[in-house]
Design an enzyme around this catalytic site. Sequence first.
Site, PDB file in Angstrom:
ATOM      1  CE  LYS A  80      -3.213   2.489   3.015  1.00 29.71           C
ATOM      2  NZ  LYS A  80      -3.917   2.498   4.305  1.00 29.71           N
ATOM      3  N   PRO A  98      -0.776  10.182  -0.262  1.00 26.21           N
ATOM      4  CG  PRO A  98       0.990  11.315  -1.327  1.00 26.21           C
ATOM      5  CD  PRO A  98      -0.388  11.525  -0.735  1.00 26.21           C
ATOM      6  CB  ILE A 348      -3.855  -2.497  12.696  1.00 29.96           C
ATOM      7  CG1 ILE A 348      -4.995  -3.473  12.413  1.00 29.96           C
ATOM      8  CG2 ILE A 348      -2.528  -3.232  12.846  1.00 29.96           C
ATOM      9  CD1 ILE A 348      -4.853  -4.306  11.149  1.00 29.96           C
TER      10      ILE A 348
HETATM   11  C1  LIG Z   1     -15.761  -1.979   9.717  1.00 27.82           C
HETATM   12  C2  LIG Z   1     -14.374  -2.050  10.236  1.00 27.82           C
HETATM   13  C3  LIG Z   1     -13.293  -1.940   9.357  1.00 27.82           C
HETATM   14  C4  LIG Z   1     -11.994  -1.951   9.847  1.00 27.82           C
HETATM   15  N1  LIG Z   1     -10.942  -1.775   8.986  1.00 27.82           N
HETATM   16  C5  LIG Z   1      -9.700  -1.618   9.486  1.00 27.82           C
HETATM   17  C6  LIG Z   1      -8.595  -1.334   8.638  1.00 27.82           C
HETATM   18  O1  LIG Z   1      -8.712  -1.297   7.415  1.00 27.82           O
HETATM   19  N2  LIG Z   1      -7.400  -1.131   9.214  1.00 27.82           N
HETATM   20  C7  LIG Z   1      -7.217  -1.199  10.574  1.00 27.82           C
HETATM   21  O2  LIG Z   1      -6.111  -0.936  11.050  1.00 27.82           O
HETATM   22  N3  LIG Z   1      -8.237  -1.535  11.374  1.00 27.82           N
HETATM   23  C8  LIG Z   1      -9.460  -1.730  10.877  1.00 27.82           C
HETATM   24  N4  LIG Z   1     -10.496  -2.048  11.705  1.00 27.82           N
HETATM   25  C9  LIG Z   1     -10.237  -2.330  13.096  1.00 27.82           C
HETATM   26  C10 LIG Z   1      -9.736  -3.753  13.253  1.00 27.82           C
HETATM   27  O3  LIG Z   1     -10.652  -4.660  12.692  1.00 27.82           O
HETATM   28  C11 LIG Z   1      -9.572  -4.036  14.721  1.00 27.82           C
HETATM   29  O4  LIG Z   1      -8.727  -3.082  15.290  1.00 27.82           O
HETATM   30  C12 LIG Z   1      -8.945  -5.376  14.907  1.00 27.82           C
HETATM   31  O5  LIG Z   1      -9.666  -6.355  14.239  1.00 27.82           O
HETATM   32  C13 LIG Z   1      -8.823  -5.696  16.345  1.00 27.82           C
HETATM   33  O6  LIG Z   1      -9.969  -6.272  16.862  1.00 27.82           O
HETATM   34  P1  LIG Z   1      -9.853  -6.921  18.284  1.00 27.82           P
HETATM   35  O7  LIG Z   1      -8.837  -8.010  18.212  1.00 27.82           O
HETATM   36  O8  LIG Z   1      -9.632  -5.870  19.280  1.00 27.82           O
HETATM   37  O9  LIG Z   1     -11.302  -7.516  18.556  1.00 27.82           O
HETATM   38  P2  LIG Z   1     -12.071  -8.758  17.899  1.00 27.82           P
HETATM   39  O10 LIG Z   1     -11.642  -9.019  16.515  1.00 27.82           O
HETATM   40  O11 LIG Z   1     -13.520  -8.493  18.143  1.00 27.82           O
HETATM   41  O12 LIG Z   1     -11.623 -10.011  18.774  1.00 27.82           O
HETATM   42  C14 LIG Z   1     -12.195 -10.258  20.045  1.00 27.82           C
HETATM   43  C15 LIG Z   1     -11.672 -11.584  20.602  1.00 27.82           C
HETATM   44  O13 LIG Z   1     -12.150 -11.717  21.933  1.00 27.82           O
HETATM   45  C16 LIG Z   1     -12.648 -13.012  22.133  1.00 27.82           C
HETATM   46  N5  LIG Z   1     -13.690 -12.966  23.168  1.00 27.82           N
HETATM   47  C17 LIG Z   1     -14.676 -12.057  23.314  1.00 27.82           C
HETATM   48  N6  LIG Z   1     -15.464 -12.381  24.365  1.00 27.82           N
HETATM   49  C18 LIG Z   1     -14.924 -13.499  24.901  1.00 27.82           C
HETATM   50  C19 LIG Z   1     -15.285 -14.353  25.990  1.00 27.82           C
HETATM   51  N7  LIG Z   1     -16.376 -14.128  26.742  1.00 27.82           N
HETATM   52  N8  LIG Z   1     -14.514 -15.430  26.247  1.00 27.82           N
HETATM   53  C20 LIG Z   1     -13.420 -15.707  25.507  1.00 27.82           C
HETATM   54  N9  LIG Z   1     -13.035 -14.959  24.457  1.00 27.82           N
HETATM   55  C21 LIG Z   1     -13.796 -13.877  24.151  1.00 27.82           C
HETATM   56  C22 LIG Z   1     -13.200 -13.428  20.774  1.00 27.82           C
HETATM   57  O14 LIG Z   1     -13.285 -14.841  20.657  1.00 27.82           O
HETATM   58  C23 LIG Z   1     -12.131 -12.812  19.855  1.00 27.82           C
HETATM   59  O15 LIG Z   1     -11.059 -13.739  19.760  1.00 27.82           O
HETATM   60  C24 LIG Z   1     -11.783  -2.095  11.231  1.00 27.82           C
HETATM   61  C25 LIG Z   1     -12.863  -2.276  12.093  1.00 27.82           C
HETATM   62  C26 LIG Z   1     -14.144  -2.256  11.613  1.00 27.82           C
HETATM   63  C27 LIG Z   1     -15.290  -2.429  12.561  1.00 27.82           C
END
Ligand SMILES: Cc1cc2nc3c(=O)[nH]c(=O)nc-3n(C[C@H](O)[C@H](O)[C@H](O)COP(=O)(O)OP(=O)(O)OC[C@H]3O[C@@H](n4cnc5c(N)ncnc54)[C@H](O)[C@@H]3O)c2cc1C
Length: 502
Positions: A80, A98, A348
């Site tokens: 990218k 950019p 991220i």
């Molecule tokens: C629409 C959208 C687009 C995005 N696009 C980008 C992008 O282009 N670039 C970027 O940098 N970021 C982007 N993001 C953000 C990115 O997706 C997140 O920062 C990243 O996925 C981190 O998510 P997370 O790991 O914090 O949470 P999640 O992916 O929600 O993971 C949560 C984890 O917790 C666990 N968990 C939850 N409750 C329990 C429980 N009770 N017991 C055991 N385990 C549990 C689940 O099993 C899972 O493993 C985007 C977000 C959205 C919503």
Amino acid sequence: MNDNQKFRIVIVGGGTSGWMTACAISKLIDQHNYSITLIESDQIATVGVGEATIPPIRDFNSASGIDEAEFMMRTGGTFKLGIEFHNWKKKGHHYFHPFGTFGKPIDGLPFHQFWLREKQNGGTTELGDYSLCEIMAKSKKFAPNSTDPKALLSTASYAFHLDAGLYAKYLREVSEERGVKRIEGKIVDVKLRETDGFIHSVCLESSQEIEGDLFIDCSGFRGLLIEEALKTGYEDWSDLLPCDRALAVPSESVGKARPYTMSIAHAAGWQWRIPLQHRTGNGHVYCSKYMSDDEAASILLSNLEGKALGEPRPLQFKTGKRKKTWNKNCIAIGLSAGFMEPLESTSIHLVQESISALIKLLPGKEFEQCELDEFNNMLDRQYELIRDFLILHYYANDREEAFWKDCRNMDIPESLKHRIALFKNRGRIYVEQENLFRLDSWLAVMNGQGITPKSYDQMIERKDKGKVSRHLASMHLAFIEETKAMSTHDKFIKRHCKSNFV
Ligand SMILES: Cc1cc2nc3c(=O)[nH]c(=O)nc-3n(C[C@H](O)[C@H](O)[C@H](O)COP(=O)(O)OP(=O)(O)OC[C@H]3O[C@@H](n4cnc5c(N)ncnc54)[C@H](O)[C@@H]3O)c2cc1C
């Protein structure tokens, strides 16, 4: 030291943020003194749509001991060079944000001031003519940037598009090899210590209880520990960034992958297109006050380049951040800490910032309030600076729809008002040391969204106009020549990091 004497770090959640944290800390901290356990539940899906990144991820990879070519192969990654914004200022208009810089300073004076003077004296070149990344992106070329300040490629930079599901899987493999213990199971209860309200343990559905000294909440939007257990509170920024929903759908790749993200504004939000080696990631971020879910889905599906590979997946969010991302013995990282829409691919990166702050301020058995405060201040500042940059994209627009008119009329933070006023006057841009977005990023978006300075900085008057003009023209030509000699993005990937599943 035996396992009982070690400082026990428990990571809750195995999405991108959980595995990034596990991977980095398992490399960077001494596991003779620390144990790392990660708990995730197959019953609770990850968000898994974070697919576009920004250049500092390369520092994360290198600090975490991740080999770039292997990482690209394993995640179906592409390179990218920036983001192309369509229809943001108004329909039919586009501009590019950019990576890297526009030109190079001339005798220590900002390059864009010379370009502004030329423009105000009738010059017809565009800012992007002086960005190597933009020229490379438009020609679908790629070469890694150089660290030699004399090389033209030192003005470029790059990041990645990646498959977030594959990324987490890959990081899990690396982390487990380094000794991170993974426990599969759903957490159904969180026990707090009576004395101070710190987290004592988490209990699984299977009735297994896991105790820890430090808990890292990577459980996603719900904030299982930081909010549901510790009731930390949330700062809601929906009045400044009003989009609250997204639909995400992958589609078949069409043609050769572009080395940049596309962001296309629609009536009440915008759509992303993120090319991977094996598919394209798409999504529509929108504001439910101005658009129904059905309308949003229909806009998304009618604007895909290839065949949809499934049904659009709905996501709801509230823009903002936790009042404290470190509270008691719990640090929230990822979506549990806060969320701002992915317009500039910053989520991220915020995970990475949190991990870096955690490593700098890693606590011992005693938790010192000054360390918590420092961590929270650092993160608060990062969130606020990114928030202002995102608001700029919405605020400076000439579109006609109600959503965009309301964005144009919203009461923006004083810090952003000041930045815009400075630029409008003489094109001046000052960025704080800790601001993720540097001068060139603010310049790209202010210029791209149509903010035009009245004049330029008088400091540059001491430089001869004719000489500067010739310098700018030769710089542009040098960028074009440099780009011609590069391999295409597609060939570069095939040669260095092709996924074996493509
Ligand atoms: C629409 C959208 C687009 C995005 N696009 C980008 C992008 O282009 N670039 C970027 O940098 N970021 C982007 N993001 C953000 C990115 O997706 C997140 O920062 C990243 O996925 C981190 O998510 P997370 O790991 O914090 O949470 P999640 O992916 O929600 O993971 C949560 C984890 O917790 C666990 N968990 C939850 N409750 C329990 C429980 N009770 N017991 C055991 N385990 C549990 C689940 O099993 C899972 O493993 C985007 C977000 C959205 C919503």
